[in-house]
Scaffold this active site. Structure first.
Site, short mmCIF file in Angstrom:
data_model
loop_
_atom_site.label_atom_id
_atom_site.label_comp_id
_atom_site.label_asym_id
_atom_site.label_seq_id
_atom_site.Cartn_x
_atom_site.Cartn_y
_atom_site.Cartn_z
N LYS A 13 0.84 -1.22 0.00
CA LYS A 13 0.00 0.00 0.00
C LYS A 13 0.87 1.26 0.00
CE LYS A 13 -2.06 -1.17 3.90
NZ LYS A 13 -1.36 -2.43 4.21
N ARG A 88 -10.09 0.39 8.45
CA ARG A 88 -9.46 -0.85 8.88
C ARG A 88 -10.47 -1.83 9.47
NH1 ARG A 88 -3.90 0.01 8.53
NH2 ARG A 88 -2.75 -1.40 9.87
N ARG A 127 11.73 -5.00 5.28
CA ARG A 127 11.42 -3.59 4.98
C ARG A 127 12.34 -2.64 5.74
NH1 ARG A 127 5.51 -1.56 5.60
NH2 ARG A 127 5.75 -2.57 7.62
N ARG A 160 11.06 -0.57 11.10
CA ARG A 160 9.92 -0.20 11.94
C ARG A 160 9.84 -1.08 13.19
NH1 ARG A 160 4.55 0.43 8.30
NH2 ARG A 160 3.67 -0.86 9.95
N ARG A 171 -0.42 -8.79 13.49
CA ARG A 171 -1.00 -7.84 12.51
C ARG A 171 -1.73 -8.60 11.40
NH1 ARG A 171 4.39 -5.04 11.09
NH2 ARG A 171 3.24 -4.13 9.35
P1 AP5 Z 1 4.77 -1.55 2.03
O1 AP5 Z 1 4.40 -0.80 0.80
O2 AP5 Z 1 5.48 -0.84 3.12
O3 AP5 Z 1 3.48 -2.35 2.57
P2 AP5 Z 1 2.16 -1.81 3.27
O4 AP5 Z 1 1.00 -2.46 2.58
O5 AP5 Z 1 2.17 -0.32 3.34
O6 AP5 Z 1 2.31 -2.51 4.69
P3 AP5 Z 1 2.27 -1.92 6.16
O7 AP5 Z 1 3.06 -2.85 7.02
O8 AP5 Z 1 2.61 -0.47 6.18
O9 AP5 Z 1 0.77 -2.09 6.50
P4 AP5 Z 1 0.17 -2.14 7.88
O10 AP5 Z 1 -1.23 -2.09 7.50
O11 AP5 Z 1 0.56 -3.25 8.76
O12 AP5 Z 1 0.82 -0.87 8.62
P5 AP5 Z 1 0.26 0.58 8.94
O13 AP5 Z 1 1.40 1.51 8.94
O14 AP5 Z 1 -0.91 0.87 8.11
O15 AP5 Z 1 5.66 -2.80 1.57
C1 AP5 Z 1 6.24 -3.67 2.52
C2 AP5 Z 1 7.64 -4.09 2.07
O16 AP5 Z 1 7.53 -4.88 0.90
C3 AP5 Z 1 8.58 -2.91 1.71
O17 AP5 Z 1 9.88 -3.22 2.13
C4 AP5 Z 1 8.50 -2.84 0.17
O18 AP5 Z 1 9.72 -2.37 -0.37
C5 AP5 Z 1 8.26 -4.30 -0.18
N1 AP5 Z 1 7.46 -4.47 -1.40
C6 AP5 Z 1 6.36 -3.77 -1.78
N2 AP5 Z 1 5.89 -4.22 -2.96
C7 AP5 Z 1 6.71 -5.24 -3.34
C8 AP5 Z 1 6.74 -6.11 -4.47
N3 AP5 Z 1 5.85 -6.03 -5.47
N4 AP5 Z 1 7.72 -7.05 -4.50
C9 AP5 Z 1 8.65 -7.15 -3.49
N5 AP5 Z 1 8.67 -6.35 -2.42
C10 AP5 Z 1 7.70 -5.41 -2.33
O19 AP5 Z 1 -0.26 0.38 10.44
C11 AP5 Z 1 0.63 0.17 11.51
C12 AP5 Z 1 -0.15 0.12 12.82
O20 AP5 Z 1 -0.79 1.40 13.05
C13 AP5 Z 1 -1.29 -0.89 12.89
O21 AP5 Z 1 -0.82 -2.17 13.29
C14 AP5 Z 1 -2.21 -0.26 13.92
O22 AP5 Z 1 -1.72 -0.45 15.24
C15 AP5 Z 1 -2.09 1.22 13.60
N6 AP5 Z 1 -3.10 1.68 12.61
C16 AP5 Z 1 -2.85 2.16 11.36
N7 AP5 Z 1 -4.00 2.50 10.74
C17 AP5 Z 1 -5.00 2.22 11.63
C18 AP5 Z 1 -6.42 2.34 11.57
N8 AP5 Z 1 -7.04 2.81 10.46
N9 AP5 Z 1 -7.13 1.97 12.66
C19 AP5 Z 1 -6.53 1.50 13.76
N10 AP5 Z 1 -5.18 1.35 13.88
C20 AP5 Z 1 -4.42 1.71 12.83
MG MG Z 2 2.32 1.08 4.94
#
Ligand code: AP5
Ligand code: MG
Length: 214
Positions: A13, A88, A127, A160, A171
């Site tokens: 994402k 979410r 990552r 992270r 997660r």
């Molecule tokens: P990346 O693009 O970073 O993946 P992502 O989908 O953004 O994954 P996240 O881990 O950020 O999602 P998340 O939902 O767990 O975290 P968030 O910050 O939202 O890609 C990942 C890796 O893969 C990178 O190294 C990239 O280079 C690699 N990659 C990408 N595409 C690739 C490909 N095609 N091939 C190979 N490699 C590839 O949330 C974190 C925390 O915040 C949550 O756990 C929760 O506690 C809180 N939170 C956030 N939003 C909410 C909400 N709406 N409500 C409640 N709590 C929330």
């Molecule tokens: Mg992300």
């Protein structure tokens, strides 16, 4: 264009949102990034969010909805936005619907980045984020030249706090239980666009632009 990015942790994402921001006049609204900024700044909101984030649980709807409400009222969203990591759960999705109606805005699409769970662990443990540029990188998948460019720009590769195997496992469970039901929700709303999220990052980006007609 106003879109939601839906997908498991590690589905890409953030990576793909950064590309849309670079190529089109859209802003990325990542609740995860906003929460991590609040934690780093040591604000009251950050202190309240930290425990849930470290455990891989969702932060309370109240905190997240307050952040989104503020963000959607800034003028820069008028050129289009990507909601990354929000909504979410179903309750957040219903709140988003009423918030957008109040603001006179409508979503154009919800893009699901569909990736098999077995490759997510490697993506997440590998990552790194460049401290200088904010670029998302991966020690297993990014070209060495891109990893080296961060150091050359005076940055460091940061991991992270929630990218450890135990928290990642939780997660992924939380995603299955609370976020996956949104796939049916957006399908019923006629907004769902599913994209295969495995394979080359450029190829995934081309598929996203394809389903969005960009
Ligand atoms: P990346 O693009 O970073 O993946 P992502 O989908 O953004 O994954 P996240 O881990 O950020 O999602 P998340 O939902 O767990 O975290 P968030 O910050 O939202 O890609 C990942 C890796 O893969 C990178 O190294 C990239 O280079 C690699 N990659 C990408 N595409 C690739 C490909 N095609 N091939 C190979 N490699 C590839 O949330 C974190 C925390 O915040 C949550 O756990 C929760 O506690 C809180 N939170 C956030 N939003 C909410 C909400 N709406 N409500 C409640 N709590 C929330
Ligand atoms: Mg992300």
């Amino acid at each position: 264009m106003k879109i939601v990015f839906l997908g498991a942790p590690g589905s890409g994402k953030g990576t793909q949102a950064q590309r849309l921001v670079a190529d089109f006049s859209m802003v990325q609204i990542s609740t995860g990034d906003l929460l991590r900024e609040a934690v780093a700044a040591g604000t009251e909101l950050g202190r309240r969010a930290k425990q849930a984030m470290d455990a891989g649980e969702l932060v309370s709807d109240e905190i997240v909805l307050g952040m989104i409400r503020d963000r959607l009222q800034k003028p820069d969203v008028d050129g289009g936005f990507i909601l990354d990591g929000f909504p979410r759960n179903l309750s957040q999705a219903h709140s988003l619907e009423s918030m957008l109606a109040e603001l006179g805005k409508r979503l154009d699409a919800a893009v699901l980045l569909d990736v098999d769970f077995d490759i997510l662990m490697k993506r997440l443990t590998g990552r790194r984020t460049c401290s200088k540029t904010g670029k998302l990188l991966n020690v297993y998948f990014s070209p060495q030249a891109e990893l080296d460019a961060c150091g050359a720009a005076g940055g460091e590769l940061i991991q992270r706090a929630d990218d450890n195997e135990e928290t990642i496992g939780n997660r992924l469970d939380v995603y299955r239980q609370q976020t996956e039901p949104l796939i049916a929700y957006f399908e019923q709303a006629g907004l769902l666009r599913t994209v295969a999220g495995a394979g080359d990052m450029d190829a995934v980006y081309a598929r996203i632009k394809g389903v969005l007609g960009l």
